[in-house]
Design a protein around this motif. Sequence first.
Motif, short mmCIF file in Angstrom:
data_model
loop_
_atom_site.label_atom_id
_atom_site.label_comp_id
_atom_site.label_asym_id
_atom_site.label_seq_id
_atom_site.Cartn_x
_atom_site.Cartn_y
_atom_site.Cartn_z
N GLY A 1 -36.03 64.78 -5.82
CA GLY A 1 -36.37 63.38 -5.55
C GLY A 1 -37.88 63.22 -5.57
N ALA A 2 -38.34 62.05 -5.21
CA ALA A 2 -39.78 61.79 -5.31
C ALA A 2 -40.57 62.54 -4.25
N THR A 3 -39.98 62.72 -3.08
CA THR A 3 -40.76 63.41 -2.03
C THR A 3 -41.10 64.83 -2.50
N ASP B 1 -47.72 57.57 -7.75
CA ASP B 1 -46.32 57.47 -7.31
C ASP B 1 -45.68 56.35 -8.13
N VAL C 1 -42.35 55.75 -8.35
CA VAL C 1 -40.96 55.56 -7.93
C VAL C 1 -40.47 54.14 -8.17
N MET D 1 -50.38 54.30 -6.14
CA MET D 1 -49.00 54.01 -6.52
C MET D 1 -48.95 52.93 -7.60
N SER E 1 -37.93 58.96 -8.71
CA SER E 1 -36.73 59.22 -7.92
C SER E 1 -35.52 58.55 -8.57
N ASN F 1 -43.50 49.67 -2.62
CA ASN F 1 -42.09 49.53 -2.27
C ASN F 1 -41.81 48.37 -1.32
N LYS G 1 -33.51 55.28 -6.78
CA LYS G 1 -34.10 53.93 -6.76
C LYS G 1 -33.70 53.18 -8.03
N CYS H 1 -37.45 53.73 5.37
CA CYS H 1 -37.84 54.97 6.05
C CYS H 1 -38.47 54.69 7.39
N1 PLP Z 1 -42.46 56.70 -2.97
C1 PLP Z 1 -42.01 55.43 -2.91
C2 PLP Z 1 -42.89 54.31 -3.38
C3 PLP Z 1 -40.74 55.17 -2.40
O1 PLP Z 1 -40.30 53.90 -2.34
C4 PLP Z 1 -39.95 56.26 -1.96
C5 PLP Z 1 -38.62 56.00 -1.34
O2 PLP Z 1 -38.51 55.27 -0.36
C6 PLP Z 1 -40.44 57.56 -2.06
C7 PLP Z 1 -41.70 57.74 -2.57
C8 PLP Z 1 -39.60 58.75 -1.64
O3 PLP Z 1 -38.59 58.97 -2.58
P1 PLP Z 1 -37.33 59.95 -2.34
O4 PLP Z 1 -36.40 59.22 -1.47
O5 PLP Z 1 -36.75 60.17 -3.71
O6 PLP Z 1 -37.84 61.21 -1.79
#
Ligand code: PLP
Length: 771
Positions: free
Chosen positions: A76-78, A191, A193, A160, A214, A164, A217, A343
Motif C-alpha cells: 500500500g502507500a504507507t 504522494d 495516492v 503530495m 495505493s 486527501n 483508493k 485515519c
Molecule cells: N497518502 C494519502 C494522501 C492517503 O490518502 C493515504 C490513505 O489514507 C495514504 C497515503 C496511506 O495509504 P495506505 O492506506 O495505502 O497505506
Amino acid sequence: MSQIANLDQIYLDANATTPVLPQAAQAAMDAMQNLFGNPSSSHITGLKAKNLMEQTRQRAKALLGAENGKLIFTSGATEGIQTGIWSGLIKAKSQLKEGKKYCILYGATEHKAVPNSLAHWNEILGINAEIKAIPVNQFGDLDLEFIKNEVDNALMICTMAVNNETGVYQDLKKLEHCIRDNNPDVYWLVDCVQALGKRSLNLAKTSIDYAPFSGHKLYAPKGIGFIYIRETAPFTPFIAGGGQEGGLRSGTENLPGLAALNVIFGMLLNKDNSSFCSVEVLEHYRQQLTKSLTQAFPSIVFNHSYKNSVPTTLNFAVPGFSSKEIMDLFDAANIRVSSGSACSSKVTRSFVLDAMGLPAWQSESAIRLSFGPAMTQIEVDIACQRILSAANALSNSCLMLDDSKIDQDRAPLDGLVQLRSGSSCTWIYADKESKQALVIDPLPELEKRIDTLLQCQQLTPVAILDTHGHADHVSGRVALAQKYLSSQKTNELGWPTNATELQIGNEKFNALTLGKLTLVKVATPGHTDDSMSLLLTSDTNNLTTSTRYAFCGDTILMGSLGRTNFSSSSAIGMYHSLKQINRLIGQQTLLCASHDYNNEFTTSLSAERIRNPLLQAVLSDTIDESQFLEKKTDLDSSLQDEVGTEILCGAYSGECDKAKIKEYTSESLRQRLAVSPNVNIIDIREAYEYALQHTLDTTSEHSGTDSGLNRGVNIPMTRLVQFIQEHQADKESEWVLVCRSGSRSMVAAQAMHRLGFVNVAHLKGGYALSS
Ligand code: PLP
C-alpha cells in the motif's frame, strides 16, 4: 457503466477507501481460484501468475509514463512512503558534509504517513536533520518562497499531488521549477495516492524520485499498492527476504490484488471500456451535489476552492453544526461521509484546514464528501435527495429554521431540553400549554440553536437566566434577552425585578410563573456571591416532593462541588447554601448543573452523597463551617492552575468510575426480546436521526434491522434528563438503550444506572452492527 453501488447506502467517502469494482473483484477471485501460482515458481502455474504480474506492471508503467523508472508492488502507500523516504535518507546520510545544517521538508497538509515516517527514519538513521513543514496558503497551495529559501539545505522534500481532505492539487510543474532551480539533487517524493485516476501523471518527464500509490483508493482491494522510482533515484530494499520483485521488495506477491489492479489499469488505459467517468462528468456531479448541499444548508461554507481541487472531493462546514452532528445526520440518511481523514477520525479538527488558516469553527465542523471516478448518476441523484431529506429532518426538529415551515403543525416541545457545548450545559424548559419557555445558562456558541428552537416552536421566554456570573465563559444571555425580552427589567443575571414574592415556610422567595409551574429563586452564594439555584416546581407548598428540577449552576457539580477560590467566592457561603438546598428539595430531585465534565447528564443529592464525602459530611452535619472551609480550600488549591474552570470530576479520587453496563449484541437482544415483551427499547439518537431512519423506505426492507430492534421509542440525549425525571418511580423496569454506534447508548446507560435504574442495558455496536 457498471453498477457497483448498493443503493441502500450512498457511499461518499472514497478518499478513505473505495469498494472493489465488481470486475476487479472477479479478477481477484479468478486469481485466487485459478491463477493462484507463485510468480517465483517455474512451472506453468507459476509462469501464468508471473505473466499476470508483469502485464500489470507494464500497464502501470504505461499509465504513469514511468519509462525507465522502476515500478515495484507494495502492500500500500504507507509502505511505498517508507520505501521512498528510507531510500532517499540512507543515500542522503552518506553524503552529509561536516558542519552543515540540514533540513527535511514536507508539505504542511501532507497525510500523516509522511511526516511521521520522516521523523521515524530521521531518528532511526541518526540523521537528526530539522524537519520543517512547508506552509500552505488559504487555498492549500505550497509556499514556493519558503521552499526556495529552504530547499538548498534539504536532504529530502515530500509533497503530495492531491490532498486527501480537500482534493486540492499542487501545480507540479511550478513546484518542480522551484525545487530544481534551487537544489537539483534533493530527493523528491510525491504522494500520488489521491491523484490516481483523477489527474494525469507523466512521471518520467518529471524529476520526481519517488511516487507511492495505493490500490484501495481506486477500487482495488486493500493490501496492494505500488511505487514508482525514478531511474536515477537511490534505492535500498525496504523488505529483504526471498528476492521477489528482482530483490527490490521481498515477500510472495499479492496476486489477487495485482489481478484487481490489472483490471483497474486496463480501464484507465482503455477509456472506451471503462467504468470510470470523464473529468467533465465528475465535474457535473460535483456541481449537482454542491447545488443540493447549498439548497439544503443555505449557510454552508466550502473549505476549498474548486479552481485547484479535483472534482471528486467536497469539504464543507455548516455553521452551528459540529462535524459529528452532520456525520450522524448523514449516516441516518444513509449517506456515508467523513469528518477530516478516516485515519484521524477521532480528532475533532482538521490539521489540513488549520494549516490553510481557515477559521477554527470551519476546521472543527469540517465534513468531507468524496466519491471516485466510478460514481454513477443514480447515486448522485439519490445522494442529493437524501441531503435534502436530512436538512428537512433538521428543520422539522427545530435545529434549522425554514421560514416557509414555521407555522407548520409540529409536535410541540414539552419539558426539559439539555443542550451542551463541550462540557458546559444550557437548559431550556418549554411549557406546552402556555408556549412559555425558560432559558438557563445560555452559552454564546449555542445562541443560534436556542434562537432557532424558540422561533421554530414559537415559544415565548419568560426569563433568560444565568445561575451565576460565569468566570470561565461569557454568557449568551444578553444577546438573547435583547432579542426576546428587551423591555423586561432584570438584575445582572436576568432575574426579572418584578418577580412575585412567595412565602414558603418561614422564608420569603422570589418566583416566576411558567404555565402551571413555578420557578423559585434561591440565593446559594458560595461559588460566586451572586450564585442562585432555580427550583422548578409544580407545588410551592411542597418543594421537597414537587420540585422537578433544581438548576444549581456550579454549586453542586456531578462528582464535585463548584470551586470557591474566586475573589467573589465564599466556602462558608457554600456550606450554608448546600444545607439550604438540602432543606428545600428532595433527595431524588434532579440537579441540573451548568457543567457536565463526565457525561453524566444530571444527578441528585442522594447520588452525590454516596460519592462526595465532603457533601455528605455537610449534609449530615458531621462537619462545621470552619472544617468545611479547611477541606474545601485544600481541594481548591489542587486546582489552582486551572483558573477559570470549575473543580473537575476527579477531585474525589476514583469516585467517577463508570458502572459496568450490561451489553447486548444484536443477536442476544433479539433473543431477549423474543422471550420478554416487557423489555423497553429506547432509541437515544437525536430526533432528526430517528425520523430519517424511520422515513427512509430502505431501512426496514433492506437493512435487515428487524422490527424488534426498531420498535423502540425515541428519547434523544437532549431529552434524557426529562425521561429520568418522569421515570423516577420506575427504576426497576428493563430498559435497553440503542444508538447508531453504541457509544452514546453506553454513556446514557451508565448515567441512568448511576441514578438507580438497575436494569438498564445497551446494544453494543448500535444499529450499525445490527443489520
Ligand atoms: N497518502 C494519502 C494522501 C492517503 O490518502 C493515504 C490513505 O489514507 C495514504 C497515503 C496511506 O495509504 P495506505 O492506506 O495505502 O497505506
